[in-house]
Design a protein around this motif. Structure first.
Motif, PDB file in Angstrom:
ATOM      1  N   LEU A  36      60.939 -25.939   6.326  1.00 41.89           N
ATOM      2  CA  LEU A  36      59.835 -26.828   5.983  1.00 41.89           C
ATOM      3  C   LEU A  36      58.896 -26.962   7.181  1.00 41.89           C
ATOM      4  O   LEU A  36      59.344 -27.040   8.325  1.00 41.89           O
ATOM      5  CB  LEU A  36      60.357 -28.211   5.600  1.00 41.89           C
ATOM      6  CG  LEU A  36      61.167 -28.298   4.304  1.00 41.89           C
ATOM      7  CD1 LEU A  36      61.748 -29.685   4.150  1.00 41.89           C
ATOM      8  CD2 LEU A  36      60.317 -27.937   3.104  1.00 41.89           C
ATOM      9  N   SER A  37      57.623 -26.998   6.910  1.00 38.83           N
ATOM     10  CA  SER A  37      56.629 -27.115   7.985  1.00 38.83           C
ATOM     11  C   SER A  37      56.805 -28.428   8.737  1.00 38.83           C
ATOM     12  O   SER A  37      56.864 -29.489   8.125  1.00 38.83           O
ATOM     13  CB  SER A  37      55.211 -27.047   7.412  1.00 38.83           C
ATOM     14  OG  SER A  37      54.276 -27.475   8.385  1.00 38.83           O
ATOM     15  N   PRO A  38      56.883 -28.380  10.074  1.00 38.10           N
ATOM     16  CA  PRO A  38      56.936 -29.621  10.848  1.00 38.10           C
ATOM     17  C   PRO A  38      55.550 -30.220  11.081  1.00 38.10           C
ATOM     18  O   PRO A  38      55.425 -31.263  11.701  1.00 38.10           O
ATOM     19  CB  PRO A  38      57.556 -29.157  12.174  1.00 38.10           C
ATOM     20  CG  PRO A  38      57.134 -27.742  12.310  1.00 38.10           C
ATOM     21  CD  PRO A  38      57.019 -27.179  10.920  1.00 38.10           C
ATOM     22  N   PHE A  39      54.521 -29.542  10.565  1.00 37.73           N
ATOM     23  CA  PHE A  39      53.144 -29.993  10.791  1.00 37.73           C
ATOM     24  C   PHE A  39      52.496 -30.579   9.541  1.00 37.73           C
ATOM     25  O   PHE A  39      51.363 -31.033   9.587  1.00 37.73           O
ATOM     26  CB  PHE A  39      52.284 -28.836  11.304  1.00 37.73           C
ATOM     27  CG  PHE A  39      52.819 -28.203  12.561  1.00 37.73           C
ATOM     28  CD1 PHE A  39      52.772 -28.884  13.763  1.00 37.73           C
ATOM     29  CD2 PHE A  39      53.391 -26.949  12.522  1.00 37.73           C
ATOM     30  CE1 PHE A  39      53.279 -28.310  14.919  1.00 37.73           C
ATOM     31  CE2 PHE A  39      53.900 -26.364  13.668  1.00 37.73           C
ATOM     32  CZ  PHE A  39      53.849 -27.042  14.874  1.00 37.73           C
ATOM     33  N   PRO A  45      59.330 -24.564   1.465  1.00 39.32           N
ATOM     34  CA  PRO A  45      59.167 -23.963   2.792  1.00 39.32           C
ATOM     35  C   PRO A  45      57.945 -23.048   2.890  1.00 39.32           C
ATOM     36  O   PRO A  45      57.722 -22.197   2.031  1.00 39.32           O
ATOM     37  CB  PRO A  45      60.457 -23.144   2.975  1.00 39.32           C
ATOM     38  CG  PRO A  45      61.439 -23.770   2.055  1.00 39.32           C
ATOM     39  CD  PRO A  45      60.642 -24.242   0.877  1.00 39.32           C
ATOM     40  N   SER A  46      57.158 -23.258   3.953  1.00 35.16           N
ATOM     41  CA  SER A  46      56.025 -22.360   4.220  1.00 35.16           C
ATOM     42  C   SER A  46      55.988 -21.998   5.706  1.00 35.16           C
ATOM     43  O   SER A  46      54.990 -21.523   6.209  1.00 35.16           O
ATOM     44  CB  SER A  46      54.705 -23.024   3.816  1.00 35.16           C
ATOM     45  OG  SER A  46      54.412 -24.107   4.684  1.00 35.16           O
ATOM     46  N   PHE A  47      57.112 -22.249   6.367  1.00 37.07           N
ATOM     47  CA  PHE A  47      57.201 -22.030   7.814  1.00 37.07           C
ATOM     48  C   PHE A  47      58.131 -20.849   8.069  1.00 37.07           C
ATOM     49  O   PHE A  47      59.264 -20.849   7.608  1.00 37.07           O
ATOM     50  CB  PHE A  47      57.751 -23.297   8.473  1.00 37.07           C
ATOM     51  CG  PHE A  47      57.754 -23.280   9.977  1.00 37.07           C
ATOM     52  CD1 PHE A  47      56.619 -23.628  10.689  1.00 37.07           C
ATOM     53  CD2 PHE A  47      58.891 -22.920  10.684  1.00 37.07           C
ATOM     54  CE1 PHE A  47      56.619 -23.626  12.079  1.00 37.07           C
ATOM     55  CE2 PHE A  47      58.899 -22.909  12.061  1.00 37.07           C
ATOM     56  CZ  PHE A  47      57.758 -23.265  12.762  1.00 37.07           C
ATOM     57  N   MET A  48      57.636 -19.834   8.777  1.00 41.38           N
ATOM     58  CA  MET A  48      58.409 -18.610   9.008  1.00 41.38           C
ATOM     59  C   MET A  48      58.616 -18.377  10.509  1.00 41.38           C
ATOM     60  O   MET A  48      57.710 -18.598  11.308  1.00 41.38           O
ATOM     61  CB  MET A  48      57.682 -17.399   8.420  1.00 41.38           C
ATOM     62  CG  MET A  48      57.613 -17.383   6.905  1.00 41.38           C
ATOM     63  SD  MET A  48      59.213 -17.102   6.117  1.00 41.38           S
ATOM     64  CE  MET A  48      59.598 -15.450   6.686  1.00 41.38           C
ATOM     65  N   GLU A  73      52.205 -27.314  20.366  1.00 38.49           N
ATOM     66  CA  GLU A  73      51.688 -27.857  19.103  1.00 38.49           C
ATOM     67  C   GLU A  73      52.518 -29.049  18.630  1.00 38.49           C
ATOM     68  O   GLU A  73      51.989 -30.078  18.242  1.00 38.49           O
ATOM     69  CB  GLU A  73      51.696 -26.768  18.021  1.00 38.49           C
ATOM     70  CG  GLU A  73      50.643 -25.695  18.195  1.00 38.49           C
ATOM     71  CD  GLU A  73      49.255 -26.158  17.781  1.00 38.49           C
ATOM     72  OE1 GLU A  73      49.106 -27.311  17.357  1.00 38.49           O
ATOM     73  OE2 GLU A  73      48.317 -25.351  17.907  1.00 38.49           O
ATOM     74  N   HIS A  74      53.842 -28.889  18.652  1.00 40.30           N
ATOM     75  CA  HIS A  74      54.720 -29.882  18.045  1.00 40.30           C
ATOM     76  C   HIS A  74      54.959 -31.100  18.943  1.00 40.30           C
ATOM     77  O   HIS A  74      54.941 -32.241  18.488  1.00 40.30           O
ATOM     78  CB  HIS A  74      56.063 -29.241  17.690  1.00 40.30           C
ATOM     79  CG  HIS A  74      56.964 -30.119  16.886  1.00 40.30           C
ATOM     80  ND1 HIS A  74      57.892 -30.959  17.465  1.00 40.30           N
ATOM     81  CD2 HIS A  74      57.066 -30.317  15.544  1.00 40.30           C
ATOM     82  CE1 HIS A  74      58.543 -31.607  16.508  1.00 40.30           C
ATOM     83  NE2 HIS A  74      58.057 -31.252  15.345  1.00 40.30           N
ATOM     84  N   ASN A 298      64.482 -34.729   7.395  1.00 37.12           N
ATOM     85  CA  ASN A 298      64.381 -33.697   6.362  1.00 37.12           C
ATOM     86  C   ASN A 298      64.140 -32.304   6.942  1.00 37.12           C
ATOM     87  O   ASN A 298      64.452 -31.303   6.316  1.00 37.12           O
ATOM     88  CB  ASN A 298      63.251 -34.058   5.390  1.00 37.12           C
ATOM     89  CG  ASN A 298      63.364 -33.300   4.071  1.00 37.12           C
ATOM     90  OD1 ASN A 298      64.395 -32.694   3.795  1.00 37.12           O
ATOM     91  ND2 ASN A 298      62.332 -33.346   3.274  1.00 37.12           N
ATOM     92  N   ARG A 299      63.584 -32.236   8.141  1.00 35.06           N
ATOM     93  CA  ARG A 299      63.405 -30.928   8.783  1.00 35.06           C
ATOM     94  C   ARG A 299      64.745 -30.301   9.150  1.00 35.06           C
ATOM     95  O   ARG A 299      64.854 -29.091   9.295  1.00 35.06           O
ATOM     96  CB  ARG A 299      62.584 -31.081  10.059  1.00 35.06           C
ATOM     97  CG  ARG A 299      61.157 -31.528   9.848  1.00 35.06           C
ATOM     98  CD  ARG A 299      60.487 -31.652  11.206  1.00 35.06           C
ATOM     99  NE  ARG A 299      59.294 -32.474  11.151  1.00 35.06           N
ATOM    100  CZ  ARG A 299      58.674 -32.931  12.216  1.00 35.06           C
ATOM    101  NH1 ARG A 299      59.133 -32.639  13.419  1.00 35.06           N
ATOM    102  NH2 ARG A 299      57.592 -33.670  12.105  1.00 35.06           N
TER     103      ARG A 299
END
Length: 654
Positions: A36-39, A45-48, A73-74, A298-299
């Motif tokens: 899952l995207s942290p952003f 899921p769209s995070f690779m 970024e994070h 949830n991440r």
């Protein structure tokens, strides 16, 4: 300044999947990982993450890069902070020169606040362990709570002297600005004086997911009636209590490993559980649970077990938090402790095995828990029982997954002894009402804006040259050093008919050499400046280095160019977000026909540029409003070349 040798060692050692795995629960997806995207707030899921390329891409926001850019970024790290974080994670000794007073002063506001918070954390620990008052008061308190020396140091617990200005004066003496002491909430500043916020309290530092100190919680040890038992740092640019979970920094790896998170209420609950041996535990630090806090969990896992003490009033107030968890599509279980016990006291008086056994045997799904709490209140009152059932169905309505909703309706019908039909009907009414309320709210919002009719926007045209140049960069990055057999079609005169025919000629070359020579032959230039810079940089690296690595190449780029390269390399990886294999669909790998891909891309670019040249000739003729024989001959030559290239491409043109 950090030495280049240290930076190179960090990049060589750090693994992007391990770094990101501390913040996001990653699942295998072919040769990559997804999560899952942290952003952004998402449920699909769209995070690779690509371990092979050592890069990541978030398709929901467009962000991407390597391990360092992820931390920037994070965690909002500066570049040096990200390098230091990775060095600490991988036990790499950093070589650097000491920061001068001028460099400290030049640091931006956020960094200055972090520096002040780190200093305060070290100061409070030193007071606890190295002063007589700290040992006699603070350390004694922690040991009375049952915390070992190792645990106290692990959680970086400290003590603030019971003096009005002890910390503030020491910080000022060490060159820290009063402005940042005030903005972090460590010092309260009045027109004619200043004093310490946490005077006479044992200190619990609150960490970000990466371990940065964001703020503090302080517990008073005296019996002052006017003073709050617990005091937290105020909201600041670096500390937002609704977006932080106490203990998450220490628990994140265990949460991902156990695929479950225990949620408690206080600091000591977390520490006692951790010391007993259960490390996947966090706390909302006495504040009401928020959606942002739930998304942090949830991440790492889709499962939360909420732990309550025996206080019925407190449990009822916490039921709202369970609804928030359900709204996020997570699985929630609830466990209560015997009367008079809380997670801290129960963990202290039991072994790890006993605690685990109790949690396993007493954790209930939220339906059973909610029913037991509310039914006890309803007893034999039919009206209260009806309200209880509606309350439970309201919670079920929060669940986004339809299958889960149906299963929970069946479970509720069994526990509450009521027909499923009635519950499904009630659920439909609730959903209908929520939809109507949402539509009403939307219409009211729309009334605030003046409706202006406008012509539909034309569909954006694809920039063919941009896409082909992008493809060339991608090929160079992925296969530039690969040696391939290239088939070219050369015009030769047929011995029998005397006509010109295309005959195949096989030539062995490395991919980057083939591309470079073909582009040089037509003197083609990149139109996009970033691609142009990357093209010459990649060609240069491939010429000099037989062991060209995209990972090393990206690490040497600035952040903007690294993002461009990451976007190019990860574009096709988004298809791995879908479980194609599960549906018995196997996408064709691009490297099965590298030579063909190179030829098609170069030929397509040449054809496109010829079309553009012909269009420019036509425009030139129209502008001059005259017939030019030389231009027409040029057009004829270009059209002939286009016909030849199209034959090579296997195209049919009219």
């Amino acid at each position: 300044m950090i030495s280049q040798n240290s930076i190179a060692q960090v990049f060589e050692t750090a693994r992007v999947e391990e770094v990101i795995g501390d913040f996001v629960q990653l699942k295998k997806a072919g040769s990559n990982f997804k999560g899952l995207s942290p952003f952004s707030d998402e449920r699909t899921p769209s995070f690779m993450v690509s371990p092979v390329k050592q890069i990541w891409k978030d398709f929901s926001t467009g962000k991407g890069g390597n391990a360092v850019t992820f931390l920037m970024e994070h965690e909002h790290f500066t570049y040096p902070e990200a390098i230091k974080y990775l060095a600490k994670k991988y036990n790499i000794e950093i070589e650097e020169t000491e920061r001068t007073d001028e460099q400290k002063e030049a640091a931006n506001t956020r960094e200055s606040m972090y520096l002040v918070s780190e200093y305060a954390n070290t100061y409070f620990q030193n007071v606890l362990h190295k002063t007589d008052k700290g040992k006699a008061i603070g350390l004694s308190y922690f040991k009375e709570r049952g915390f070992t020396e190792e645990t106290i140091k692990k959680f970086q617990l400290g003590y603030a002297l019971d003096e009005w200005q002890a910390f503030s004066d020491e910080a000022l003496k060490n060159g820290y600005n009063i402005e940042f002491l005030e903005s972090t909430g460590l010092t309260i500043v009045k027109p004619d004086k200043h004093f310490d916020r946490f005077k006479g309290r044992v200190m619990f530092p609150i960490h970000s997911m990466s371990g940065r100190v964001l703020g503090f919680g302080g517990r008073i040890l005296g019996n002052e009636k006017k003073a709050a038992k617990y005091l937290n740092s105020p909201e600041s640019e670096i500390y937002h209590k609704s977006k932080v979970l106490y203990g998450l920094y220490f628990a994140k790896q265990s949460i991902a490993k156990e695929d479950n998170c225990y949620l408690v209420e206080g600091y000591t609950d977390v520490i006692q559980f951790y010391q007993t041996g259960i490390q996947n535990v966090v706390s909302s630090s006495g504040t009401a649970l928020t959606s942002e806090q739930i998304r942090l969990i949830n991440r790492l896992t889709n499962n939360i077990t909420v732990l309550f003490d025996g206080d019925a009033a407190g449990m009822r107030a916490s039921l709202r938090g369970i609804d928030l968890i359900l709204e996020q599509g997570m699985n929630v279980r609830v466990c209560t402790f015997p009367d008079g016990e809380d997670p801290d006291s129960f963990a202290k008086s039991n072994t790890e095995a006993e605690l685990r056994e109790y949690l396993t045997e007493n954790a209930k799904d939220f339906i059973q828990f909610k029913a037991s709490v509310l039914v006890d209140e309803a007893k034999n009152d039919p009206i209260k029982k009806a309200e209880t059932i509606r309350d439970i169905v309201n919670s079920i309505a929060k669940i986004p997954d339809q299958i889960k909703r149906e299963v929970y309706i069946q479970e509720c019908a069994r526990i509450m002894d009521i027909s499923e039909e009635v519950l499904f009907s009630t659920l439909a009414q609730i959903s209908k009402k929520e939809m109507a309320d949402a539509n009403k709210s939307y219409k009211q919002e729309q009334k605030a804006f003046q409706v202006v009719k406008s012509e539909p926007k034309p569909t954006a045209k694809i920039n063919v040259q941009y896409e082909l140049e992008r493809k060339i960069i991608e090929i160079l990055l992925l296969y530039g050093a690969t040696t391939e057999q290239f088939e070219d079609l050369v015009l030769k005169e047929d011995e029998n008919s005397g006509e010109l025919v295309l005959e195949p000629v096989i030539q062995e070359a490395r991919v980057f050499e083939k591309i470079y020579l073909d582009l040089q032959e037509d003197e083609m230039q990149f139109s996009d400046e970033q691609f142009k810079t990357l093209y010459y940089s990649i060609i240069d690296k491939l010429n000099q280095d037989d062991d060209f690595s995209t990972r090393h190449f990206i690490n040497q780029l600035d952040q903007d160019m690294a993002t461009v390269v990451t976007n190019i390399l990860m574009e096709d990886e988004k298809y791995n977000l879908h479980d194609w294999e599960r549906n018995q669909i196997t996408p064709k790998e691009k490297n099965h026909s590298i030579a063909q891909l190179v030829n098609q891309t170069i030929l397509s670019l040449r054809c496109y540029l010829i079309d553009q040249k012909v269009l420019s000739f036509q425009q030139e003729t129209l502008n001059e409003n005259s017939y030019s024989k030389s231009i027409m001959e040029d057009v004829k030559d270009y059209v002939g070349l286009k016909m030849l290239l199209s034959r090579k491409l296997g195209k049919v043109i009219g």
